[in-house]
Structures are given as structure tokens and as C-alpha cells.
Design a protein around this motif. Structure first.
Motif, PDB file in Angstrom:
ATOM      1  N   PHE A   1       1.904  -6.765 -10.060  1.00 48.20           N
ATOM      2  CA  PHE A   1       2.029  -8.202  -9.809  1.00 48.20           C
ATOM      3  C   PHE A   1       0.680  -8.912  -9.802  1.00 48.20           C
ATOM      4  O   PHE A   1       0.639 -10.134  -9.974  1.00 48.20           O
ATOM      5  CB  PHE A   1       2.808  -8.426  -8.513  1.00 48.20           C
ATOM      6  CG  PHE A   1       4.269  -8.111  -8.664  1.00 48.20           C
ATOM      7  CD1 PHE A   1       5.122  -9.019  -9.258  1.00 48.20           C
ATOM      8  CD2 PHE A   1       4.781  -6.885  -8.274  1.00 48.20           C
ATOM      9  CE1 PHE A   1       6.463  -8.730  -9.438  1.00 48.20           C
ATOM     10  CE2 PHE A   1       6.120  -6.583  -8.447  1.00 48.20           C
ATOM     11  CZ  PHE A   1       6.965  -7.509  -9.037  1.00 48.20           C
ATOM     12  N   ARG A   2      -0.403  -8.181  -9.643  1.00 47.08           N
ATOM     13  CA  ARG A   2      -1.712  -8.783  -9.912  1.00 47.08           C
ATOM     14  C   ARG A   2      -1.844  -9.107 -11.398  1.00 47.08           C
ATOM     15  O   ARG A   2      -2.304 -10.185 -11.784  1.00 47.08           O
ATOM     16  CB  ARG A   2      -2.838  -7.843  -9.480  1.00 47.08           C
ATOM     17  CG  ARG A   2      -3.137  -7.836  -7.996  1.00 47.08           C
ATOM     18  CD  ARG A   2      -4.301  -6.909  -7.678  1.00 47.08           C
ATOM     19  NE  ARG A   2      -4.493  -6.799  -6.246  1.00 47.08           N
ATOM     20  CZ  ARG A   2      -5.265  -7.617  -5.529  1.00 47.08           C
ATOM     21  NH1 ARG A   2      -5.935  -8.587  -6.138  1.00 47.08           N
ATOM     22  NH2 ARG A   2      -5.376  -7.460  -4.233  1.00 47.08           N
TER      23      ARG A   2
ATOM     24  N   VAL B   1      -8.666   1.507 -10.992  1.00 48.21           N
ATOM     25  CA  VAL B   1      -7.826   1.176 -12.145  1.00 48.21           C
ATOM     26  C   VAL B   1      -8.673   1.218 -13.410  1.00 48.21           C
ATOM     27  O   VAL B   1      -9.732   0.589 -13.480  1.00 48.21           O
ATOM     28  CB  VAL B   1      -7.182  -0.219 -11.987  1.00 48.21           C
ATOM     29  CG1 VAL B   1      -6.409  -0.600 -13.249  1.00 48.21           C
ATOM     30  CG2 VAL B   1      -6.253  -0.245 -10.777  1.00 48.21           C
ATOM     31  N   LEU B   2      -8.213   1.962 -14.398  1.00 50.79           N
ATOM     32  CA  LEU B   2      -8.868   2.039 -15.701  1.00 50.79           C
ATOM     33  C   LEU B   2      -7.926   1.468 -16.760  1.00 50.79           C
ATOM     34  O   LEU B   2      -6.720   1.681 -16.698  1.00 50.79           O
ATOM     35  CB  LEU B   2      -9.219   3.484 -16.051  1.00 50.79           C
ATOM     36  CG  LEU B   2     -10.171   4.218 -15.095  1.00 50.79           C
ATOM     37  CD1 LEU B   2     -10.340   5.665 -15.534  1.00 50.79           C
ATOM     38  CD2 LEU B   2     -11.515   3.518 -15.013  1.00 50.79           C
TER      39      LEU B   2
ATOM     40  N   SER C   1      -9.193  -2.181  -9.137  1.00 53.27           N
ATOM     41  CA  SER C   1      -8.585  -1.273  -8.166  1.00 53.27           C
ATOM     42  C   SER C   1      -7.261  -1.868  -7.709  1.00 53.27           C
ATOM     43  O   SER C   1      -7.024  -3.075  -7.820  1.00 53.27           O
ATOM     44  CB  SER C   1      -9.513  -1.055  -6.961  1.00 53.27           C
ATOM     45  OG  SER C   1      -9.727  -2.272  -6.266  1.00 53.27           O
ATOM     46  N   ALA C   2      -6.396  -0.999  -7.185  1.00 54.20           N
ATOM     47  CA  ALA C   2      -5.087  -1.431  -6.698  1.00 54.20           C
ATOM     48  C   ALA C   2      -4.675  -0.545  -5.540  1.00 54.20           C
ATOM     49  O   ALA C   2      -4.983   0.651  -5.513  1.00 54.20           O
ATOM     50  CB  ALA C   2      -4.043  -1.383  -7.807  1.00 54.20           C
ATOM     51  N   SER C   3      -3.977  -1.129  -4.585  1.00 60.33           N
ATOM     52  CA  SER C   3      -3.525  -0.374  -3.417  1.00 60.33           C
ATOM     53  C   SER C   3      -2.175   0.305  -3.658  1.00 60.33           C
ATOM     54  O   SER C   3      -1.728   1.083  -2.831  1.00 60.33           O
ATOM     55  CB  SER C   3      -3.426  -1.302  -2.200  1.00 60.33           C
ATOM     56  OG  SER C   3      -2.548  -2.389  -2.448  1.00 60.33           O
ATOM     57  N   SER C   4      -1.516  -0.002  -4.783  1.00 58.53           N
ATOM     58  CA  SER C   4      -0.253   0.633  -5.155  1.00 58.53           C
ATOM     59  C   SER C   4       0.107   0.204  -6.566  1.00 58.53           C
ATOM     60  O   SER C   4      -0.547  -0.680  -7.149  1.00 58.53           O
ATOM     61  CB  SER C   4       0.872   0.247  -4.179  1.00 58.53           C
ATOM     62  OG  SER C   4       1.155  -1.144  -4.286  1.00 58.53           O
TER      63      SER C   4
ATOM     64  N   LYS D   1       0.830  -1.205   0.000  1.00 56.63           N
ATOM     65  CA  LYS D   1       0.000   0.000   0.000  1.00 56.63           C
ATOM     66  C   LYS D   1       0.867   1.259   0.000  1.00 56.63           C
ATOM     67  O   LYS D   1       1.669   1.473   0.902  1.00 56.63           O
ATOM     68  CB  LYS D   1      -0.919   0.010   1.225  1.00 56.63           C
ATOM     69  CG  LYS D   1      -1.916  -1.144   1.252  1.00 56.63           C
ATOM     70  CD  LYS D   1      -2.803  -1.071   2.487  1.00 56.63           C
ATOM     71  CE  LYS D   1      -3.801  -2.224   2.519  1.00 56.63           C
ATOM     72  NZ  LYS D   1      -4.663  -2.174   3.718  1.00 56.63           N
ATOM     73  N   PHE D   2       0.723   2.056  -1.035  1.00 50.23           N
ATOM     74  CA  PHE D   2       1.296   3.401  -1.094  1.00 50.23           C
ATOM     75  C   PHE D   2       0.682   4.105  -2.299  1.00 50.23           C
ATOM     76  O   PHE D   2       0.078   3.472  -3.166  1.00 50.23           O
ATOM     77  CB  PHE D   2       2.830   3.375  -1.173  1.00 50.23           C
ATOM     78  CG  PHE D   2       3.388   2.617  -2.346  1.00 50.23           C
ATOM     79  CD1 PHE D   2       3.563   3.229  -3.576  1.00 50.23           C
ATOM     80  CD2 PHE D   2       3.764   1.281  -2.211  1.00 50.23           C
ATOM     81  CE1 PHE D   2       4.073   2.534  -4.661  1.00 50.23           C
ATOM     82  CE2 PHE D   2       4.281   0.585  -3.280  1.00 50.23           C
ATOM     83  CZ  PHE D   2       4.436   1.213  -4.508  1.00 50.23           C
TER      84      PHE D   2
END
Length: 274
Positions: free
Chosen positions: A201-202, A184-185, A192-195, A177-178
Motif C-alpha cells: 500500500f506504500r 526492500v530491493l 524498507s517495509a515493516s510487512s 508489522k509482521f
């Protein structure tokens, strides 16, 4: 009667496991005196070998060059020590060798937007479709952040080329997380992504490892080609081989069959117009 004497010198590393009810200074001092430890050989090295003639007229001693032979870490006893001696070149193939990328290679580029920041993920693949390198480009970032991301991508690429499994990076960086983070588009599987690293890596996990548990949307068209899969299996296998040779594994998200198109009824005129 034997005419020669061969002396072989080994260096052995082993460990002894003791199970204690309590740990104190007295118990630790008495460990070497105990005989109830569990003996386990870690590795064995063949240091040198000397050959000596037993003849009284020839006392020449021949010493061979130093040879290192390392065994796999397994439980054993000194009686069957020779069963664990293996050639040195096998060990060298298992560790410390870099598998460089081919000069011309497959891969794909994925563009996405995290918050107001654009992220471009570039991948490079070996001939068998295994990922071997990544590049990360970002926008609206300072020179320091861009340099850090570039060097981080190089470090990951070197790890992949030295044999570090992709799963190790996925488990380490998914969930970090940062900023930037959020919606995410531009990616149909990640919403969505936390960083940036969480997103990167997803995406790699979904595309190369079939990690559907990390995707936010289901795969589209899973059963579209079910009828095509049942027909012309031999022809399809040949087509699959061709597709795998020329198509990026990550681009088709590790699912070649789903992206096949039945062209059996299509006729192409390759003759030029006069």
C-alpha cells in the motif's frame, strides 16, 4: 370545488439530540418529556399514494404502487419536507453498485524483494486510470499464506470496484508489522517495509495518490521537462491525452508530463525498403 382527494403516506426516520450534564437512569427516563431536543430528519420514504374521487357517483379509490424515495440526511423541519424527496434511482447509483473492470485493461507489475521473499504486485485500471484491482504473488510462502494473500487481494479489489477509496486501504494497512519485513530491493521509491501489506500500500499510494510522504526517496527528474512544458502547449496537451489513453497511470506514477519525450525533431520513415 375540488373533485379528487390524494392521500400520500410517508415513513420518516429522525433523531433528537439532547445535551445532558450527567447520565443516570432518571435523566434517561425523562428524555421523552423534554422539549429542548434538537430535531434532525435522517431519511424520508414515500410508501404509497391513494387517489379518491369526491364525486358522489364515483367513490373509486386508486392506490399507486409502493415507491421508496430516500432523502439525504440533513437538518430540516416537517414544513419543508417535500424539498428532500428525491428519485429512488439516484440513491441506487450512489450505493450498492459494482463498477466492473473492462475486459482489456491497463496496469503494471512491480517486482520487489522484502528480506529474502519476492513479491509481485499486479494492478488493473479503469479507462480513466483509476485503480480497480490488485493481485499479489509471493515466493517462499506456504499454500496457506499464498491463499490468504490471494483472497485478501480479491477482497481489496471488490472494495475498490464498489467505490471504497484507495486512501481508506492505505490508511488501514500502511505501518502494519509482521514477517517478512526489512530491506526492500527492486523498488526505487521504497527502501524498507515493516510487512508485505505495508510495502503493497506504500507502492499504491505513491503510484496512484502522489503520497510522497510515504516514499523513502524523492521523485527523479521532476524538472527535467520544464522547457518542454512551456513550448508547444497545444501539441503537448494532445500528446498527453493520447499518452493517458494508452499508458498505465500507476506505471508512470501518476506523472505523465515527467515521462514525456520531445520527439518534435525526430523523423520516422515508415516506407518499407524495396
Amino acid at each position: 370545488m375540488a373533485k379528487y382527494l390524494v392521500e400520500t403516506y410517508y415513513t420518516c426516520s429522525f433523531k433528537v439530540n439532547h445535551y445532558l450534564d450527567s447520565i443516570d437512569e432518571k435523566e434517561l427516563k425523562n428524555l421523552e418529556k423534554r422539549d429542548d431536543g434538537k430535531f434532525e430528519i435522517i431519511d424520508v420514504k414515500l410508501d404509497s399514494r391513494k387517489t379518491k374521487s369526491l364525486s358522489s357517483t364515483n367513490n373509486k379509490i386508486t392506490e399507486n404502487k409502493k415507491i421508496e424515495i430516500i432523502s439525504e440526511g440533513q437538518k430540516t423541519t416537517p414544513k419543508n419536507l417535500e424539498n428532500f424527496l428525491k428519485p429512488n434511482n439516484i440513491i441506487q447509483d450512489k450505493s450498492g453498485k459494482r463498477f466492473s473492470m473492462p475486459d482489456r485493461r491497463k496496469g503494471y507489475i512491480q517486482k520487489a524483494t522484502i528480506g529474502d521473499h519476492k513479491v509481485y504486485l499486479h494492478t488493473g485500471e479503469y479507462e480513466d486510470g483509476k485503480i480497480g484491482e490488485i493481485f499479489i504473488d509471493t515466493s517462499k510462502e506456504g499454500e496457506l499464506v499464498k491463499a490468504l494473500m490471494n483472497n485478501f487481494a480479491i477482497a481489496v479489489s471488490l472494495g475498490l470496484q464498489y467505490g471504497v477509496p484507495l486512501d481508506e486501504f492505505i490508511n488501514a494497512f500502511v505501518g502494519t508489522k509482521f514477517e517478512p519485513s526489512g530491506k526492500v530491493l527492486g523498488n526505487d521509491r521504497i527502501l524498507s517495509a515493516s510487512s508485505i501489506l505495508d510495502y503493497i500500500f506504500r507502492e499504491l499510494a505513491i503510484s496512484y495518490q502522489n503520497r510522497e510522504d510515504l516514499a523513502h526517496t524523492p521523485a527523479i527528474g521532476t524538472n527535467e521537462n520544464s522547457n518542454f512544458d512551456d513550448q508547444n502547449s497545444d501539441d503537448q496537451n494532445q500528446l498527453l491525452k493520447i499518452v493517458k489513453d494508452i499508458t498505465s497511470k500507476g506505471f508512470v506514477r501518476n506523472n505523465y508530463k515527467k515521462n514525456l519525450v520531445d520527439l518534435s525533431d525526430v523523423k520516422i520513415n515508415l516506407k518499407g525498403k524495396k
